[in-house]
Structures are given as structure tokens and as C-alpha cells.
Design a protein around this motif. Structure first.
Motif, PDB file in Angstrom:
ATOM      1  N   PRO A  10      38.095  33.041  32.280  1.00 26.68           N
ATOM      2  CA  PRO A  10      37.289  32.572  33.514  1.00 26.68           C
ATOM      3  C   PRO A  10      38.156  32.149  34.609  1.00 26.68           C
ATOM      4  O   PRO A  10      39.189  31.780  34.741  1.00 26.68           O
ATOM      5  CB  PRO A  10      36.525  31.348  32.925  1.00 26.68           C
ATOM      6  CG  PRO A  10      37.389  30.906  31.947  1.00 26.68           C
ATOM      7  CD  PRO A  10      38.215  32.202  31.368  1.00 26.68           C
ATOM      8  N   VAL A  11      37.656  32.643  35.934  1.00 23.59           N
ATOM      9  CA  VAL A  11      38.230  32.318  37.215  1.00 23.59           C
ATOM     10  C   VAL A  11      38.190  30.810  37.473  1.00 23.59           C
ATOM     11  O   VAL A  11      36.976  30.415  37.614  1.00 23.59           O
ATOM     12  CB  VAL A  11      37.664  33.370  38.145  1.00 23.59           C
ATOM     13  CG1 VAL A  11      38.286  33.197  39.611  1.00 23.59           C
ATOM     14  CG2 VAL A  11      37.774  34.829  37.698  1.00 23.59           C
ATOM     15  N   ASP A  12      39.377  30.087  38.049  1.00 25.25           N
ATOM     16  CA  ASP A  12      39.065  28.974  38.243  1.00 25.25           C
ATOM     17  C   ASP A  12      39.219  29.004  39.794  1.00 25.25           C
ATOM     18  O   ASP A  12      39.103  29.913  40.596  1.00 25.25           O
ATOM     19  CB  ASP A  12      40.202  28.094  37.875  1.00 25.25           C
ATOM     20  CG  ASP A  12      41.636  28.351  38.495  1.00 25.25           C
ATOM     21  OD1 ASP A  12      41.718  29.489  39.026  1.00 25.25           O
ATOM     22  OD2 ASP A  12      42.653  27.838  37.960  1.00 25.25           O
ATOM     23  N   THR A  60      54.072  30.250  45.755  1.00 30.30           N
ATOM     24  CA  THR A  60      54.662  29.878  44.447  1.00 30.30           C
ATOM     25  C   THR A  60      53.662  29.963  43.495  1.00 30.30           C
ATOM     26  O   THR A  60      53.596  30.357  42.257  1.00 30.30           O
ATOM     27  CB  THR A  60      55.647  29.039  44.095  1.00 30.30           C
ATOM     28  OG1 THR A  60      55.224  27.726  44.456  1.00 30.30           O
ATOM     29  CG2 THR A  60      56.958  29.147  44.840  1.00 30.30           C
ATOM     30  N   LYS A  61      52.299  29.439  43.847  1.00 34.33           N
ATOM     31  CA  LYS A  61      51.118  29.245  43.050  1.00 34.33           C
ATOM     32  C   LYS A  61      50.624  30.816  42.597  1.00 34.33           C
ATOM     33  O   LYS A  61      49.967  30.725  41.920  1.00 34.33           O
ATOM     34  CB  LYS A  61      50.211  28.565  43.750  1.00 34.33           C
ATOM     35  CG  LYS A  61      49.073  28.128  43.072  1.00 34.33           C
ATOM     36  CD  LYS A  61      49.494  27.111  41.803  1.00 34.33           C
ATOM     37  CE  LYS A  61      48.287  26.320  41.273  1.00 34.33           C
ATOM     38  NZ  LYS A  61      49.045  25.674  39.792  1.00 34.33           N
ATOM     39  N   VAL A  62      50.782  31.626  43.607  1.00 34.05           N
ATOM     40  CA  VAL A  62      50.169  32.984  43.487  1.00 34.05           C
ATOM     41  C   VAL A  62      50.714  33.533  41.726  1.00 34.05           C
ATOM     42  O   VAL A  62      49.998  34.297  41.061  1.00 34.05           O
ATOM     43  CB  VAL A  62      50.819  33.966  44.564  1.00 34.05           C
ATOM     44  CG1 VAL A  62      50.174  35.366  44.080  1.00 34.05           C
ATOM     45  CG2 VAL A  62      49.793  33.698  45.610  1.00 34.05           C
ATOM     46  N   TYR A  63      51.877  33.172  41.529  1.00 31.57           N
ATOM     47  CA  TYR A  63      52.499  33.589  40.321  1.00 31.57           C
ATOM     48  C   TYR A  63      52.196  33.226  39.184  1.00 31.57           C
ATOM     49  O   TYR A  63      52.011  33.566  37.911  1.00 31.57           O
ATOM     50  CB  TYR A  63      53.949  33.219  40.248  1.00 31.57           C
ATOM     51  CG  TYR A  63      54.915  34.157  41.593  1.00 31.57           C
ATOM     52  CD1 TYR A  63      55.250  35.325  41.354  1.00 31.57           C
ATOM     53  CD2 TYR A  63      55.232  33.588  42.661  1.00 31.57           C
ATOM     54  CE1 TYR A  63      55.869  36.232  42.338  1.00 31.57           C
ATOM     55  CE2 TYR A  63      55.844  34.213  43.737  1.00 31.57           C
ATOM     56  CZ  TYR A  63      56.289  35.383  43.285  1.00 31.57           C
ATOM     57  OH  TYR A  63      56.858  36.130  44.214  1.00 31.57           O
ATOM     58  N   ASP A  64      51.406  32.154  39.271  1.00 29.48           N
ATOM     59  CA  ASP A  64      50.563  31.478  38.064  1.00 29.48           C
ATOM     60  C   ASP A  64      49.101  32.353  37.652  1.00 29.48           C
ATOM     61  O   ASP A  64      48.536  32.089  36.617  1.00 29.48           O
ATOM     62  CB  ASP A  64      50.107  30.120  38.387  1.00 29.48           C
ATOM     63  CG  ASP A  64      51.238  29.303  38.614  1.00 29.48           C
ATOM     64  OD1 ASP A  64      52.168  29.392  38.043  1.00 29.48           O
ATOM     65  OD2 ASP A  64      50.784  28.084  39.188  1.00 29.48           O
ATOM     66  N   TYR A  65      48.811  33.355  38.669  1.00 29.30           N
ATOM     67  CA  TYR A  65      47.726  34.276  38.221  1.00 29.30           C
ATOM     68  C   TYR A  65      48.119  35.717  38.231  1.00 29.30           C
ATOM     69  O   TYR A  65      48.295  36.497  39.220  1.00 29.30           O
ATOM     70  CB  TYR A  65      46.797  33.924  39.335  1.00 29.30           C
ATOM     71  CG  TYR A  65      46.180  32.458  39.525  1.00 29.30           C
ATOM     72  CD1 TYR A  65      45.270  32.064  38.673  1.00 29.30           C
ATOM     73  CD2 TYR A  65      46.727  31.652  40.437  1.00 29.30           C
ATOM     74  CE1 TYR A  65      44.930  30.653  38.703  1.00 29.30           C
ATOM     75  CE2 TYR A  65      46.635  30.277  40.367  1.00 29.30           C
ATOM     76  CZ  TYR A  65      45.610  29.925  39.320  1.00 29.30           C
ATOM     77  OH  TYR A  65      45.203  28.406  39.558  1.00 29.30           O
ATOM     78  N   PRO A  66      48.437  36.061  37.069  1.00 26.73           N
ATOM     79  CA  PRO A  66      48.691  37.595  36.910  1.00 26.73           C
ATOM     80  C   PRO A  66      47.678  38.528  37.418  1.00 26.73           C
ATOM     81  O   PRO A  66      48.341  39.369  37.948  1.00 26.73           O
ATOM     82  CB  PRO A  66      48.884  37.870  35.483  1.00 26.73           C
ATOM     83  CG  PRO A  66      48.578  36.462  34.593  1.00 26.73           C
ATOM     84  CD  PRO A  66      48.305  35.475  35.709  1.00 26.73           C
TER      85      PRO A  66
END
Length: 75
Positions: A10-12, A60-66
Motif C-alpha cells: 500500500p502507498v503511504d 535521500t528519502k526517495v531511495y526508500d521507495y523503489p
């Protein structure tokens, strides 16, 4: 016969913000003032930095979401 569940989690809220930011950047309609200026000068690019800036989160938070990284890469 069992139903196939989608393999996407699910999308947070943060991922949703990134996905909306990607859509706005693809439509060349950013909300962030610096990106609006780049858009008017035809220098706006879709990359991790601009997506993070438009979404209001750190790069850097972008990398938490493949899925977000894949969408930026054009996959």
C-alpha cells in the motif's frame, strides 16, 4: 482458485507525495517556486532532486521507495 493479490504494498503518505510530485513535473506544472522558474526557462528535468524538492521531502528519502525510483528512471 485463489485470487492473485497485487505484489505492490500500500502507498503511504510520503510515497503518495512523491508520486504526485512526479505527475506534476511530467505535466510541467510544479508548485515549488524554484521549479516553476526552471519550468518557465524550459530547464526543468525529472530527477530525484527535483521530485524530492517538489514533494517537500529530502532527496535521500526517495531511495526508500523503489517504485518511485523506477518511475523516475522511466521503467
Amino acid at each position: 482458485m485463489p485470487r492473485n493479490k497485487s505484489d505492490t504494498p500500500p502507498v503511504d503518505k510520503i510515497e503518495h507525495a512523491f508520486l504526485l510530485a512526479i505527475e506534476r513535473l511530467q505535466l510541467n506544472a510544479p508548485r515549488h517556486p524554484a521549479l516553476q522558474q526552471k519550468s518557465r526557462a524550459n530547464k526543468l528535468r525529472l530527477n530525484k532532486c527535483t521530485v524530492a524538492l517538489e514533494a517537500g521531502h529530502s532527496r535521500t528519502k526517495v531511495y526508500d521507495y523503489p517504485r518511485v525510483v523506477a518511475k523516475i528512471a522511466g521503467e
